[in-house]
Design an enzyme around this catalytic site. Structure first.
Site, short mmCIF file in Angstrom:
data_model
loop_
_atom_site.label_atom_id
_atom_site.label_comp_id
_atom_site.label_asym_id
_atom_site.label_seq_id
_atom_site.Cartn_x
_atom_site.Cartn_y
_atom_site.Cartn_z
N CYS A 155 -16.01 -1.08 2.07
CA CYS A 155 -14.75 -0.51 1.61
C CYS A 155 -14.84 -0.26 0.12
O CYS A 155 -15.44 -1.04 -0.63
CB CYS A 155 -13.61 -1.49 1.93
SG CYS A 155 -12.04 -1.05 1.17
N ASN A 176 -4.17 6.59 -3.71
CA ASN A 176 -3.09 5.74 -4.24
C ASN A 176 -3.07 4.47 -3.39
O ASN A 176 -2.18 4.26 -2.56
CB ASN A 176 -1.76 6.46 -4.16
CG ASN A 176 -1.64 7.65 -5.10
OD1 ASN A 176 -0.71 7.74 -5.89
ND2 ASN A 176 -2.56 8.60 -4.99
N SER A 194 -7.89 7.65 7.83
CA SER A 194 -8.60 6.62 7.09
C SER A 194 -9.63 5.92 7.96
O SER A 194 -9.29 5.36 9.01
CB SER A 194 -7.59 5.59 6.56
OG SER A 194 -8.22 4.40 6.20
#
Length: 531
Positions: free
Chosen positions: A222, A381, A101
């Site tokens: 983001c 998710n 990430s």
């Protein structure tokens, strides 16, 4: 015959040609060391894991129940422990990956300290983390094989041939901890050349799959924050091409590209797309702009206008010099983004959503699949979603639609702990439990990931330890809450010296020096308390 046994024979033959000067070399020890170092370079890993992803994608196309999963990792140790746990509990790593990430690289790996997910961190940190993750996964292989080699020696010493054969079979059929990593390259960290250069570094570190998003690189946000700015399709496709060229240059011919669209939550663009004729891709992008019709007399200095169907349209320009899209066009823009990306080199899609709602995702995927029938998604998710609240609201709304009695619930307070044991909460939890299975069957999701799970688990476990240790519980907080649980649950890290490679080193010392080896694993090693 296994590769391990082939190596024993090959080294034995090589030793014979070398003569007496190699008399101290044990061919089986060489075979063991080769088995523990199966992957010599990051490119070896990228090619191996790309083939796994392609196989998994084909299997999902044939059977949507065969979806894949991953958890985000911010350190090599975290990734290693995840795969060790998978092998321990599930007996196979099949269909389980790692996710790297960009958010966690920014928050946890930057020399600037914690940063928001806005591509301000060092881009070299991304490739460095990929290399680190695979270093730890390869060490997990070496450690597990080392334990098997030691057990084999013990069985042989006891002349237990059945046990030795069983262990040899485990060695011959050993499943590696090395799995695909889906790696986040943000918006490419610059122009297409910068994207290409960073993609090469990531692939050389072992990445078989690179995820890139359609935001403006120097305005990147983001996916779950406001202020996202997208680029025209031509700009994004140039970066997809840059990543593909990087894969092909390095010989990873089946490397995987995930094209992410942030258009659902992005209401801004920095550029008006170039268009050469009505209906082309640039014209379709511009058609979503929030414009006002003007006459030539209304033109002011510095105005930018679009001519469409004989009319002059002036896109609304913000003080930031950005242009805004019309409200309610997000889903249409997502669908166009996805179709365009798949038609121009991407392999998988990522649609960043504001909530986990199967109906919303399915609605877009159905439209995409009308043009690209085998379109598949990677889905976040995300911990940015309040899963409990979202699914309780979904269940509440479904009950209302079905005419059921909801008088016991206040929709505005569904997050309240007083509802935790209610029928509504149980129904919501069941929907959460089956979300990945249901979304893969109904909405084309090939891969489910959680971006930031280990960020949150580290915070939670540290909080639980600190509140007891620094208060009245003292050492009991650690012993009862950590070490005793490690012992009861068979967590390998309770023997942290072994996990760090101490026993591997001891065995190597014995290979090199024989009986003269100074080993750390003798009777006075306190790790023996955990046998």
């Amino acid at each position: 015959m296994s590769a391990y046994q082939d190596d024993v024979k090959a080294v034995a033959a090589l030793k014979e040609t070398a003569g007496n000067s190699w008399s101290a070399i044990n061919p089986e020890y060489v075979a063991r060391m080769r088995a523990q170092n199966r992957f010599k370079t990051g490119l070896d890993i990228a090619k191996y894991t790309a083939a796994i992803m392609r196989k998994d994608m084909a299997e999902y196309d044939a059977d949507s129940s065969l979806y894949t999963q991953s958890l985000g990792c911010w350190h090599g140790f975290i990734g290693q422990q995840k795969l060790i746990s998978i092998k321990k509990h599930l007996k196979t790593t099949n269909k389980r990956y790692l996710y790297l990430s960009g958010w966690m690289v920014a928050a946890l790996r930057s020399e600037f300290g914690p940063l928001p997910d806005q591509s301000m961190h060092e881009k070299t940190a991304v490739a460095a983390l990929i290399e680190e993750l695979y270093t730890f996964l390869r060490q997990a292989d070496a450690r597990e094989l080392d334990l098997l080699f030691s057990a084999l020696d013990t069985a042989r010493a006891a002349d237990d041939q059945a046990k030795a054969a069983e262990i040899q079979s485990q060695i011959d059929n050993f499943e590696t901890h090395v799995v695909p990593i889906i790696a986040d390259i943000d918006a490419g960290f610059g122009n297409p050349e910068a994207t290409y250069l960073l993609a090469k570094k990531m692939i050389e570190a072992g990445a078989c799959c690179i995820q890139i998003e359609n935001q403006v690189s120097d305005e990147k946000q983001c996916g779950h924050q406001d202020g996202k700015v997208t680029v025209p399709h031509a700009d994004f496709l140039a970066k997809i091409n840059a990543v593909r060229y990087a894969f092909l240059e390095l010989g990873v011919d089946d490397g995987v590209i995930v094209a992410r669209t942030d258009s659902l939550g992005a209401g801004l663009t920095k550029q008006i797309a170039v268009t050469n004729e009505p209906g082309d891709l640039g014209d379709q992008y511009n058609a979503f702009l929030d414009c006002e019709e003007i006459s030539e007399a209304d033109l002011a200095n510095g105005d930018l206008v679009i001519k469409r169907e004989g009319k002059l349209l002036r896109p609304k320009r913000l003080p930031s010099n950005l242009f805004q899209f019309r409200k309610g066009t997000g889903e249409d823009r997502c669908v166009l983004d996805c179709i365009t990306s798949l038609q121009n080199g991407a392999d998988l899609l990522w649609i960043e959503t504001e909530k986990p709602h199967i109906g919303q995702i399915k609605g877009m995927v159905d439209r995409i699949r009308q043009v690209v029938p085998n379109a598949k998604l990677v889905y976040n998710n995300s911990p940015s979603f309040n899963w409990t609240l979202n699914f309780r609201q979904q269940v509440y709304d479904a009950m209302v639609a079905e005419g059921k009695d909801v008088s016991a619930y206040d929709r505005a307070r569904l997050m309240s702990a007083e509802y935790d044991d209610s029928d509504l909460a149980k129904l919501a939890d069941e929907r959460i439990r089956t979300f990945q299975r249901d979304a893969s069957a109904q909405a084309g999701i090939f891969h489910h990931l959680i971006t930031l799970p280990t960020y949150h688990t580290a915070a939670l476990s540290t909080d639980n330890l600190a509140k007891g240790y620094f208060a009245e519980d003292g050492m009991l907080a650690y012993v009862k809450g950590v070490q005793r649980q490690e012992i009861r649950q068979g967590i390998a890290c309770v023997k942290h010296q072994n996990m760090a490679g101490s026993d591997i080193g001891d065995n190597h010392k014995e290979y090199f020096a024989g009986e003269a080896a100074l080993k750390a694993s003798g009777k006075d090693n306190t790790m023996n308390q955990f046998h």
